[in-house]
Design a protein around this motif. Structure first.
Motif, PDB file in Angstrom:
ATOM      1  N   ASN A   1       0.683  -1.264   0.009  1.00 15.33           N
ATOM      2  CA  ASN A   1      -0.082   0.081   0.160  1.00 15.33           C
ATOM      3  C   ASN A   1       0.794   1.241   0.001  1.00 15.33           C
ATOM      4  OD1 ASN A   1      -2.729   1.518   0.199  1.00 15.33           O
ATOM      5  ND2 ASN A   1      -2.030   1.955   2.216  1.00 15.33           N
ATOM      6  N   THR A   2       2.229   1.214  -0.369  1.00 17.21           N
ATOM      7  CA  THR A   2       3.024   2.384  -0.367  1.00 17.21           C
ATOM      8  C   THR A   2       4.012   2.291  -1.434  1.00 17.21           C
ATOM      9  OG1 THR A   2       4.661   1.033   1.174  1.00 17.21           O
ATOM     10  CG2 THR A   2       2.817   2.330   2.168  1.00 17.21           C
ATOM     11  N   PHE A   3       4.542   3.273  -1.569  1.00 13.57           N
ATOM     12  CA  PHE A   3       5.624   3.445  -2.610  1.00 13.57           C
ATOM     13  C   PHE A   3       6.592   4.397  -1.976  1.00 13.57           C
ATOM     14  CE2 PHE A   3       2.850   6.983  -3.936  1.00 13.57           C
ATOM     15  CZ  PHE A   3       3.751   8.016  -4.326  1.00 13.57           C
ATOM     16  N   THR A   4       8.085   4.512  -2.559  1.00 11.63           N
ATOM     17  CA  THR A   4       8.926   5.433  -1.744  1.00 11.63           C
ATOM     18  C   THR A   4       9.024   6.503  -2.835  1.00 11.63           C
ATOM     19  OG1 THR A   4      10.004   3.731  -0.741  1.00 11.63           O
ATOM     20  CG2 THR A   4      11.227   5.643  -1.206  1.00 11.63           C
ATOM     21  N   PHE A   5       9.051   7.945  -2.464  1.00 11.76           N
ATOM     22  CA  PHE A   5       9.590   9.137  -3.075  1.00 11.76           C
ATOM     23  C   PHE A   5      10.735   9.402  -2.305  1.00 11.76           C
ATOM     24  CE2 PHE A   5       9.870  13.500  -3.528  1.00 11.76           C
ATOM     25  CZ  PHE A   5       9.738  13.831  -4.838  1.00 11.76           C
ATOM     26  N   THR A   6      11.757   9.785  -3.379  1.00 15.43           N
ATOM     27  CA  THR A   6      13.058  10.406  -2.842  1.00 15.43           C
ATOM     28  C   THR A   6      13.415  11.398  -3.816  1.00 15.43           C
ATOM     29  OG1 THR A   6      15.393   9.826  -1.899  1.00 15.43           O
ATOM     30  CG2 THR A   6      14.460   8.603  -3.963  1.00 15.43           C
TER      31      THR A   6
END
Length: 257
Positions: free
Chosen positions: A26-31
């Motif tokens: 249910n998540t993704f990573t933003f960087t």
């Protein structure tokens, strides 16, 4: 391009398709990969899931802010939820608003800021749809340029920030940096914003500084109380100015000639 931004920016017009696989993260990573003295603040905005008739009273808690205290506590990686439930209403992410900050001095107001965006919609035209590599990472690119001016009777140097997309050849575009995804692309993936700093700074307002061999000189205008102080063809009378650290200077960026 402007029509794309306008279309993608319409909140709530599109959202996740029904029946998302529960086994997906249910998540993704933003960087972000940013120049020195740059940080970002992200605001993830959510709307009711497709087919839902519910609403959140007052729209409260329908956005999540990352790096809210960017001055003292900054984390380049943000784990962003794709779906949330607020006040009993199932919500899905629709966009991420990104503020890019560049500090140039020690005072609280010594920074420039511009924006970028990540849009999440059910349908994205193929020419604008971002893609992921085999490592599950998608990167979008931008270039930020510092724009300098003077402010107040002491003519204190201030800097604005202007950020635009860049293509594979490094050419600046006309829109602010952005990426666009469909929701099924994102679970467990990483989205990266890569920003480079332009090689040269330039005046924020035209016909106020004069380019000389070793920098820029500020036109005097009528007097120090003349806040605009346009050159108007007078390229002989210049004024000093004050750097953010208090130095009195006659040329930028070297301060002294």
């Amino acid at each position: 391009m402007k029509s794309l931004i306008k279309t993608l920016g319409l909140s709530g017009c599109l959202a996740f398709t029904a029946g998302c696989a529960s086994s997906q993260p249910n998540t993704f990573t933003f960087t972000a990969d940013l120049p020195p003295d740059f940080v970002y603040q992200a605001i993830a905005k959510y709307v009711p899931a497709e087919g839902e008739t519910c609403s959140v009273p007052g729209g409260r808690n329908t956005a999540v802010v990352y790096n809210v205290k960017w001055r003292g506590i900054y984390q380049p990686n943000a784990e962003i939820a794709l779906r949330r439930t607020v006040s009993g209403c199932p919500l899905v992410i629709s966009r991420i608003e990104l503020d890019i900050y560049a500090t140039y001095g020690k005072a609280r107001g010594d920074y420039g800021v511009d924006t970028a965006s990540v849009f999440i919609r059910n349908e994205v035209e193929e020419q604008y749809k971002s893609v992921f590599n085999e490592m599950g990472e998608s990167t979008f690119y931008g270039e930020c340029q510092q724009l300098f001016r003077t402010s107040g009777k002491p003519r204190i140097l201030r800097k604005l920030l202007n950020c635009k997309t860049i293509d594979a050849q490094g050419e600046r575009g006309t829109s602010q940096p952005f990426a666009a995804f469909t929701p099924d692309q994102l679970p467990g993936k990483t989205v990266k914003m890569h920003i480079k700093l332009a090689d040269e700074e330039r005046p924020a307002i035209g016909d106020t500084w004069v380019k000389v061999p070793n920098g820029w000189k500020r036109c005097m205008g009528d007097n120090y109380e003349d806040q605009y102080a346009f050159c108007f063809g007078n390229y002989k009378d210049f004024s000093g100015f004050q750097m953010p650290d208090g130095r009195q200077c006659t040329i930028y960026p070297g301060c002294t000639e």
